[in-house]
Design a protein around this motif. Structure first.
Motif, mmCIF file in Angstrom:
data_model
loop_
_atom_site.group_PDB
_atom_site.id
_atom_site.type_symbol
_atom_site.label_atom_id
_atom_site.label_comp_id
_atom_site.label_asym_id
_atom_site.label_seq_id
_atom_site.Cartn_x
_atom_site.Cartn_y
_atom_site.Cartn_z
ATOM 1 N N ALA A 165 -16.941 -1.783 -34.469
ATOM 2 C CA ALA A 165 -15.765 -2.235 -35.228
ATOM 3 C C ALA A 165 -15.997 -3.627 -35.806
ATOM 4 N N LEU A 166 -16.613 -4.491 -35.010
ATOM 5 C CA LEU A 166 -16.904 -5.850 -35.465
ATOM 6 C C LEU A 166 -17.891 -5.845 -36.629
ATOM 7 N N ARG A 167 -18.866 -4.963 -36.553
ATOM 8 C CA ARG A 167 -19.914 -4.925 -37.583
ATOM 9 C C ARG A 167 -19.495 -4.193 -38.851
ATOM 10 N N GLU A 168 -18.729 -3.080 -38.670
ATOM 11 C CA GLU A 168 -18.587 -2.130 -39.774
ATOM 12 C C GLU A 168 -17.191 -1.971 -40.349
ATOM 13 N N ASP A 169 -16.143 -2.328 -39.604
ATOM 14 C CA ASP A 169 -14.800 -2.051 -40.106
ATOM 15 C C ASP A 169 -14.484 -2.923 -41.320
ATOM 16 N N SER A 170 -13.870 -2.331 -42.308
ATOM 17 C CA SER A 170 -13.574 -3.055 -43.549
ATOM 18 C C SER A 170 -12.355 -3.970 -43.414
ATOM 19 N N ARG A 171 -11.577 -3.791 -42.350
ATOM 20 C CA ARG A 171 -10.344 -4.569 -42.166
ATOM 21 C C ARG A 171 -10.619 -5.826 -41.354
ATOM 22 N N TRP A 172 -10.319 -6.972 -41.939
ATOM 23 C CA TRP A 172 -10.604 -8.240 -41.254
ATOM 24 C C TRP A 172 -9.839 -8.348 -39.930
ATOM 25 N N LEU A 173 -8.617 -7.801 -39.893
ATOM 26 C CA LEU A 173 -7.816 -7.897 -38.673
ATOM 27 C C LEU A 173 -8.456 -7.130 -37.525
ATOM 28 N N ALA A 178 -11.534 -7.270 -32.566
ATOM 29 C CA ALA A 178 -12.726 -6.819 -31.842
ATOM 30 C C ALA A 178 -13.507 -8.019 -31.301
ATOM 31 N N ALA A 179 -13.655 -9.054 -32.109
ATOM 32 C CA ALA A 179 -14.362 -10.270 -31.676
ATOM 33 C C ALA A 179 -13.657 -10.904 -30.479
ATOM 34 N N GLU A 180 -12.342 -10.962 -30.545
ATOM 35 C CA GLU A 180 -11.567 -11.575 -29.462
ATOM 36 C C GLU A 180 -11.753 -10.829 -28.137
ATOM 37 N N VAL A 181 -11.660 -9.501 -28.200
ATOM 38 C CA VAL A 181 -11.782 -8.698 -26.974
ATOM 39 C C VAL A 181 -13.219 -8.725 -26.454
ATOM 40 N N LEU A 182 -14.197 -8.737 -27.345
ATOM 41 C CA LEU A 182 -15.599 -8.823 -26.908
ATOM 42 C C LEU A 182 -15.868 -10.121 -26.165
ATOM 43 N N GLY A 183 -15.186 -11.171 -26.535
ATOM 44 C CA GLY A 183 -15.328 -12.437 -25.816
ATOM 45 C C GLY A 183 -14.840 -12.342 -24.380
ATOM 46 N N LYS A 184 -13.912 -11.419 -24.135
ATOM 47 C CA LYS A 184 -13.339 -11.265 -22.796
ATOM 48 C C LYS A 184 -14.114 -10.269 -21.934
ATOM 49 N N VAL A 205 -12.170 -14.061 -38.627
ATOM 50 C CA VAL A 205 -13.202 -13.369 -37.850
ATOM 51 C C VAL A 205 -14.233 -14.372 -37.349
ATOM 52 N N ARG A 206 -14.642 -15.298 -38.215
ATOM 53 C CA ARG A 206 -15.612 -16.328 -37.813
ATOM 54 C C ARG A 206 -15.050 -17.198 -36.697
ATOM 55 N N ARG A 207 -13.771 -17.528 -36.818
ATOM 56 C CA ARG A 207 -13.119 -18.366 -35.792
ATOM 57 C C ARG A 207 -13.077 -17.644 -34.451
#
Length: 251
Positions: A165-173, A178-184, A205-207
């Motif tokens: 999802a982080l790599r391929e999904d077209s939706r920034w949200l 995905a980035a937030e949950v992967l951090g956890k 997403v970068r943040r």
């Protein structure tokens, strides 16, 4: 028909098309404004119910025909956090609308009741669901954090789904969530995908990627995060600095 007449007719049709397009755009904007007003009224009504602690009223809204009403009700019930709302929110995990299901999952995570674990695992395992539902289910299970919830999050495919999802999904949200949950929950496997996400086209997403790398604390992120200190967005630069500070403290 002469060439001159053909050109004249073509120009006439172009003008008529332009006129029609302008009319349609005007109508679209009008409808958007009407929808925004309706949404504003809806959220005000939901906020009133929330402030009054009208749990029954909000639970009733979960059965409304309008998916936006159901979404707002699920969100509000999660913020109230009363244990009486757990069962209705579990039922909302089966809603036809994926936005409502993701809101219900998020609300159950905020409440933290163990009764929600198995239904959330079912939502997590639903390969046909939109990934945003799985992301919110994973986040909710992490928040509940009992043995069964943690066991479910250890499955390799869960992290794999979030990484895709982080790599391929077209939706920034979606990528941001995905980035937030992967951090956890992502651990070492999430580091490289999150490093690549530091170059995402969307600043949010970068943040979130910078923040997530700080949570994981892997030294591989030091150089990319140092590069992110020059990001064009101030909030990204701030999160990169905070992440570097967290990694330094772990050494």
């Amino acid at each position: 028909m002469s060439l001159e007449k053909i050109v004249k007719e073509a120009k006439k049709r172009v003008k008529e098309t332009e006129k029609l397009m302008k009319k349609m755009e005007k109508l679209r904007k009008k409808r958007m404004k009407e929808m925004e007003k309706q949404m504003e009224k809806l959220m005000i009504e939901i906020e009133k119910l929330k402030k009054r602690g009208d749990i029954e009223g909000l639970i009733e809204m979960l059965k409304d025909n309008d998916e936006f009403v159901r979404w707002g009700a699920a969100k509000a019930l999660g913020e109230i956090g009363d244990s009486r709302v757990v069962e209705p929110l579990i039922e909302a995990l089966k809603d036809d609308d994926e936005l409502v299901r993701s809101s219900a999952a998020e609300a159950l995570g905020k409440i933290g009741d163990s009764r929600a674990v198995e239904p959330l695992i079912e939502a997590l395992d639903d390969a046909d669901a939109d990934v945003i539902v799985q992301i919110k289910a994973a986040e909710a299970l992490h928040k509940i954090g009992n043995e069964r919830a943690n066991e479910a999050l250890k499955h390799e495919w869960v992290i794999g789904r979030l990484i895709r999802a982080l790599r391929e999904d077209s939706r920034w949200l979606v990528r941001s969530n995905a980035a937030e949950v992967l951090g956890k929950i992502g651990g070492e496997r999430a580091v490289e995908p999150l490093i690549r996400a530091l170059e995402d086209s969307d600043e949010d997403v970068r943040r979130k990627a910078a923040e997530a790398l700080g949570e994981i604390g892997d030294e591989r992120a030091v150089k990319p995060l140092t590069g992110a200190l020059k990001d064009s967005n101030e909030s990204v630069r701030e999160k990169a600095a905070e992440a570097l500070e967290k990694i330094a403290k772990r050494d």
